[in-house]
Design an enzyme around this catalytic site. Structure first.
Site, short mmCIF file in Angstrom:
data_model
loop_
_atom_site.label_atom_id
_atom_site.label_comp_id
_atom_site.label_asym_id
_atom_site.label_seq_id
_atom_site.Cartn_x
_atom_site.Cartn_y
_atom_site.Cartn_z
N SER A 255 0.85 -1.32 -0.08
CA SER A 255 -0.08 -0.09 0.00
C SER A 255 0.83 1.35 -0.04
CB SER A 255 -1.08 -0.01 1.10
OG SER A 255 -1.85 1.00 1.03
N ASP B 83 -0.81 1.24 -4.06
CA ASP B 83 -1.84 0.28 -4.74
C ASP B 83 -2.96 1.04 -5.28
OD1 ASP B 83 -2.89 0.68 -2.24
OD2 ASP B 83 -3.30 -1.40 -2.24
#
Length: 401
Positions: free
Chosen positions: A57, A198
């Site tokens: 992330s 992401d």
């Protein structure tokens, strides 16, 4: 040449995951570098039994992680993830298929295009006349992000869209907004948008270079959906980290707010429980449950842009619907976050801080879900008081570490 990849460790983890899944007799479809929400979308489109995303992330390149999705496109529950963890730690042999019963691999070369089609169908708005700076965080949105906005008619200046496996989130993306602010002012853009690595979250910057966070985006989108009669149950789900200003702004609009603990899966669970179709976090991880099953930075961007276009107002004007109350967040690196969180001295420090605020603010201390950090957040109207309280709580944590 190496294939485009957003984290250098992704190749290694992908190979291991594919080998493990195929060894269990399950076929694997390889989507390549796509945003996390694209995988949730593809699961449903392909009728797959689940999905896996390799991503850390918003974290730096030295970190990497694995996100699992079930057959409906939702992230797995804590209970199921704990079962998976137990199985991986258990050294007992698991019976596996052999010969013709092992799984096979298939590439999905148009994975990005399929996700792009989903976005274009979800939000039908003409963005002609809007100039946007898009920060792709050298991550998964590097290709599909600029392409979707351009197809909708926007003028797009793209920055940080050259992933090389080492530069993801490095001085860019939703956790580092300085370059985006400068680019918006330099190009005279209407706004800037920043994904994380992401692309399941987004933060915005208005034409003056001011940050518009996830709370403000939710207020704008809730008001927009309500005006179109699309805000189911007239409700929004937020986490305990959301600013008090969000609660006040939505209350004024007659919109109910449901609160849950930090984490996108808890937002999803609360949305399903309450019938809400909009929920999210201050970090810009926002869910539009009518369209998808997980946070989606690009879909959120399109919803925000639709509100700007249809209301014929600037991002700055729309963001002013919510007064952001001063909020100080300090991340303190520790050796054992669980030991500190359970210590009576920390509980006493938090209790003392709450007495000082006497109902005119709040204190939230919690462990990070992904790092060895304790996060201290204090909110209220007097910034100097808040700084003093954060310092006091932080000093206790450092003493205990």
């Amino acid at each position: 040449d190496a294939l485009p990849i957003s984290r250098i460790s992704g190749d290694m983890l992908e190979a291991a995951l594919i080998a493990g899944i195929c060894s269990a007799g399950i076929d694997v479809v390889i989507a390549g570098v796509v945003p996390t929400p694209a995988v949730a979308c593809l699961i449903k489109e392909l009728g797959a039994i689940g999905g896996v995303v390799i991503s850390a992330s918003h974290n730096p390149v030295e970190d990497n992680g694995i996100k699992f999705f079930g057959p409906e496109g939702f992230k797995l529950s804590d209970e199921i993830e704990e079962e998976i963890e137990k199985l991986t730690m258990d050294q007992s042999p698991i019976p596996l298929p052999v010969g013709e019963k092992v799984g096979r691999c298939h590439n999905l070369p148009d994975a990005s295009e399929r996700y792009e089609e989903f976005l274009l169908n979800a939000v039908n708005v003409d963005l002609s006349g809007i100039k946007i700076v898009l920060d792709c965080a050298n991550g998964a949105s590097y290709k599909v992000g600029p392409r979707v906005l351009e197809k909708m008619g926007a003028e797009v200046i793209t920055i940080f869209n050259n992933p090389n496996g080492l530069n993801i989130n490095k001085g860019c993306g939703s956790t580092h907004l300085t370059e985006l602010k400068d680019a918006v002012k330099k190009h005279g853009a209407d706004l800037g948008l920043a994904n994380d690595g992401d692309a399941d979250r987004v933060l915005a910057v208005d034409s003056h270079g001011r940050v518009v966070d996830g709370d403000q985006i939710m207020v704008i989108c809730a008001d927009y959906l309500k005006s179109k009669g699309q805000l189911a149950n007239n409700a929004v789900v937020v986490t305990v980290m959301s600013n008090l200003g969000l609660h006040l702004a939505l209350k004024e609009k007659g919109i109910t707010v449901f609160e849950t603990k930090v984490g996108d899966r808890y937002v999803v669970e609360e949305c399903l429980k309450t019938g809400a179709v909009l929920g999210g976090e201050q970090s810009g991880h926002i869910l539009f449950l009518k369209h998808t099953t997980t946070g989606d930075g690009l879909l959120t961007s399109l919803m925000l842009l639709a509100a700007i276009k249809e209301k014929a107002m600037s991002l700055s004007e729309l963001a002013s619907q919510m007064e952001v109350l001063p909020q100080i967040l300090e991340n303190i690196r520790v050796k054992d976050k669980n030991y500190i969180m359970e210590h009576s001295q920390l509980a006493e420090a938090v209790n003392n801080a709450e007495k000082v605020l006497s109902g005119q603010g709040r204190v939230l201390v919690r462990p990070s879900g992904t790092e060895s950090l304790v996060r201290v957040m204090v909110e209220g109207r007097d910034i100097e008081v808040l700084k003093n309280l954060v310092d006091k709580i932080g000093a206790v944590i450092k003493t205990l570490d």
